[in-house]
Motif scaffolding. Sequence first.
Motif, PDB file in Angstrom:
ATOM      1  N   TRP A 125       0.845  -1.204   0.000  1.00  0.00           N
ATOM      2  CA  TRP A 125       0.000   0.000   0.000  1.00  0.00           C
ATOM      3  C   TRP A 125       0.885   1.260   0.000  1.00  0.00           C
ATOM      4  O   TRP A 125       0.613   2.198  -0.732  1.00  0.00           O
ATOM      5  N   THR A 293      -6.322   1.103 -10.381  1.00  0.00           N
ATOM      6  CA  THR A 293      -7.276   1.555  -9.358  1.00  0.00           C
ATOM      7  C   THR A 293      -7.864   2.921  -9.715  1.00  0.00           C
ATOM      8  O   THR A 293      -8.984   3.246  -9.337  1.00  0.00           O
ATOM      9  N   GLY A 365     -17.595   7.934   3.397  1.00  0.00           N
ATOM     10  CA  GLY A 365     -16.170   7.731   3.177  1.00  0.00           C
ATOM     11  C   GLY A 365     -15.892   6.284   2.806  1.00  0.00           C
ATOM     12  O   GLY A 365     -16.789   5.547   2.374  1.00  0.00           O
ATOM     13  N   VAL A 427     -14.515  15.808   2.870  1.00  0.00           N
ATOM     14  CA  VAL A 427     -14.987  15.064   1.684  1.00  0.00           C
ATOM     15  C   VAL A 427     -13.875  14.238   1.037  1.00  0.00           C
ATOM     16  O   VAL A 427     -14.169  13.345   0.237  1.00  0.00           O
ATOM     17  N   TRP A 430      -9.466  10.929   5.366  1.00  0.00           N
ATOM     18  CA  TRP A 430      -8.755  11.178   6.618  1.00  0.00           C
ATOM     19  C   TRP A 430      -7.355  10.595   6.648  1.00  0.00           C
ATOM     20  O   TRP A 430      -7.117   9.503   6.139  1.00  0.00           O
ATOM     21  N   ILE A 434      -6.084   9.590   3.202  1.00  0.00           N
ATOM     22  CA  ILE A 434      -6.784  10.673   2.504  1.00  0.00           C
ATOM     23  C   ILE A 434      -6.638  10.499   0.988  1.00  0.00           C
ATOM     24  O   ILE A 434      -5.634   9.952   0.507  1.00  0.00           O
TER      25      ILE A 434
HETATM   26  C1  HEM Z   1     -14.352  14.588  -6.482  1.00  0.00           C
HETATM   27  C2  HEM Z   1     -13.599  13.562  -6.618  1.00  0.00           C
HETATM   28  C3  HEM Z   1     -13.153  12.652  -5.494  1.00  0.00           C
HETATM   29  C4  HEM Z   1     -13.634  12.481  -4.218  1.00  0.00           C
HETATM   30  C5  HEM Z   1     -14.800  13.211  -3.553  1.00  0.00           C
HETATM   31  C6  HEM Z   1     -12.813  11.467  -3.584  1.00  0.00           C
HETATM   32  C7  HEM Z   1     -12.988  11.026  -2.280  1.00  0.00           C
HETATM   33  C8  HEM Z   1     -12.223  10.036  -1.697  1.00  0.00           C
HETATM   34  C9  HEM Z   1     -12.431   9.527  -0.357  1.00  0.00           C
HETATM   35  C10 HEM Z   1     -13.501   9.996   0.618  1.00  0.00           C
HETATM   36  C11 HEM Z   1     -11.508   8.561  -0.150  1.00  0.00           C
HETATM   37  C12 HEM Z   1     -11.332   7.712   1.115  1.00  0.00           C
HETATM   38  C13 HEM Z   1     -10.318   8.330   2.046  1.00  0.00           C
HETATM   39  C14 HEM Z   1     -10.239   7.615   3.374  1.00  0.00           C
HETATM   40  O1  HEM Z   1     -10.122   6.391   3.405  1.00  0.00           O
HETATM   41  O2  HEM Z   1     -10.305   8.258   4.439  1.00  0.00           O
HETATM   42  C15 HEM Z   1     -10.705   8.449  -1.351  1.00  0.00           C
HETATM   43  C16 HEM Z   1      -9.659   7.569  -1.513  1.00  0.00           C
HETATM   44  C17 HEM Z   1      -8.968   7.424  -2.692  1.00  0.00           C
HETATM   45  N1  HEM Z   1      -9.069   8.191  -3.831  1.00  0.00           N
HETATM   46 FE1  HEM Z   1     -10.380   9.714  -4.114  1.00  0.00          FE
HETATM   47  N2  HEM Z   1     -11.860  11.054  -4.480  1.00  0.00           N
HETATM   48  C18 HEM Z   1     -12.022  11.753  -5.649  1.00  0.00           C
HETATM   49  C19 HEM Z   1     -11.242  11.675  -6.791  1.00  0.00           C
HETATM   50  C20 HEM Z   1     -10.168  10.856  -6.958  1.00  0.00           C
HETATM   51  C21 HEM Z   1      -9.313  10.809  -8.127  1.00  0.00           C
HETATM   52  C22 HEM Z   1      -9.440  11.739  -9.347  1.00  0.00           C
HETATM   53  C23 HEM Z   1      -8.417   9.796  -7.927  1.00  0.00           C
HETATM   54  C24 HEM Z   1      -7.287   9.315  -8.815  1.00  0.00           C
HETATM   55  C25 HEM Z   1      -6.625  10.017  -9.654  1.00  0.00           C
HETATM   56  C26 HEM Z   1      -8.689   9.226  -6.624  1.00  0.00           C
HETATM   57  C27 HEM Z   1      -7.999   8.176  -6.061  1.00  0.00           C
HETATM   58  C28 HEM Z   1      -8.212   7.693  -4.778  1.00  0.00           C
HETATM   59  C29 HEM Z   1      -7.496   6.556  -4.231  1.00  0.00           C
HETATM   60  C30 HEM Z   1      -6.458   5.703  -4.944  1.00  0.00           C
HETATM   61  C31 HEM Z   1      -7.966   6.396  -2.917  1.00  0.00           C
HETATM   62  C32 HEM Z   1      -7.529   5.338  -1.902  1.00  0.00           C
HETATM   63  C33 HEM Z   1      -6.474   5.884  -0.972  1.00  0.00           C
HETATM   64  C34 HEM Z   1      -6.010   4.848   0.034  1.00  0.00           C
HETATM   65  O3  HEM Z   1      -6.740   3.916   0.333  1.00  0.00           O
HETATM   66  O4  HEM Z   1      -4.888   4.989   0.541  1.00  0.00           O
HETATM   67  N3  HEM Z   1      -9.749   9.896  -6.065  1.00  0.00           N
HETATM   68  N4  HEM Z   1     -11.144   9.371  -2.266  1.00  0.00           N
END
Ligand code: HEM
Length: 510
Positions: A125, A293, A365, A427, A430, A434
Amino acid sequence: MDLAHGALVAILLTMIGVTSSLPRRKHEDKLPLPPGPKPLPIIGNSHRMNTDFPWITYKEWSDIYGDIIYSRMLNQDVIILNSVDVARAILEKRSSNYSDRPRFATMELLGIAFRTVMRSYGDTWRRHRRIYHQAFRPEAAVIYRPMQLRKAHQLLVGLLQEPANYELHLETHSASIIMSAVYDYETKPNDPLVSMIRGAMDIILHAETPDKAAIIDSYPALTLIPAWFPGASFKRHALELKSVLKDMVEKPFQYALDRISSGLSGPSMVSEGLARFQGDASFELAIKESSATAFGAGSETTHSVLLVFIQAMVLNPEVQKRAQAEIDRVVGSDKLPDFGDRVSMPYVEAVLRETMRFYPIVPLGVPHSAVNDDMYEGYFIPKGTSILTNIWAMTHDATRYPAPFEFKPERFFTSSGDLNDDHVTPVWGWGRRICVGRYIADASLWSAIASMLAVFDFLKATDASGKDIDFEPRWTPGITSRPVNFPCRIIPRRRDMDIEKLTSLISTTV
Ligand code: HEM
């Protein structure tokens, strides 16, 4: 298999002795679990839930029990955090204990546990996060801005030509930004690669709904049921998925490799990752998996926010007019907004923040999980508990956001008329988990919103007699939630706008 059916199967299996053992709680006789509704044997609190919109049930419970609630879904411990302060205290201040994800038997079964979003907290990860960080940290993400502006302009052309198909154009816009930023892949209309990835994502989303995941994780013996058994749709999904998953991971990656070896490649997460971590085999696999992903995590999310925005503009014409007046004043009518104008348009900025607040499209989330037993404010948090954050409740907290169900960008200004420092960060999630795509998502959203406001009016649709068609917003259920298709008219603000004039406006902007 719906929840009721699933619960029934679970009860039957329990009766014939096929259960997984309940987790033991070392401290449970000393410290209480956080408060919450009393669970029934076996099914826990599943029967009390608004299963389509659980964040609403959790908000109601938090009004009774407080900001930290314990619930039991089948035999899983779930703790729901309903305030920003508690979420920060637990998920950020104690991030070393709360950066894991729950393990779902469905994911192993489907072969989709490789995705960054659901990876266990550990070295693989960490590699994924480094690869994302390398490409999408704020200083690196600016390189994608010209591409993002170009995609926003393509969206304008689509909306001008086919306004009724607005949802499809938003979907294409968000998907094509991800494909470009991750693989330097330029999507075409009805793109075969995008269709293939979407097909795979569809199967994944149908197979891993939270109710199925909860049931199968509670009763892993269900995974032994053969695919033909009535109700065992997850097994059939697993077989279907196997054949598309390989393509979803390999094909776009191979495209990016070919571009790089041809010397034609522009910036992308894959090319940045390979350049930085070349020769390290563990990173090569991580680049492939993390990039596979990105589409699932970043495409539907961005497009959902843009739907919330359009719906808000249709229902709040005075907000729309004020934002357009700001764009006209700052940008003029001979060009379209570009990133250089952003800082001079605080009201448009406030519209974007209010869009994110008004309907956080990942309302609960993504669940975190406790690595070890813990205590918080006198409550016991057992190891392995899933921690949900009720982001929806946080952005509808009336003490922080008065009249939370009204769309009011003004709430983001101080009394002296400056933007305040509330960036609605919950949004994005965390602590160490995050969202890694937040900077690139923010730029995609801003450029699309500013461009659309410059060119179009978003209005209520009218009936045959010319009367406005009123509607109440409705939302889709799921891990990401967005407006259900709503009637609207998208018409150019300049009545003489045609494709030639739009193309000329675009060419003076870039
Ligand atoms: C408006 C657009 C987006 C929103 C509202 C959003 C929101 C979120 C949220 C709430 C999480 C979970 C965080 C947590 O576990 O506390 C997350 C994780 C993640 N997001 Fe986004 N996201 C957005 C766009 C994107 C984009 C454009 C990408 C990729 C280019 C992306 C890639 C990821 C990845 C890979 C995770 C997992 C992180 C992890 O588990 O370490 N997201 N996102």
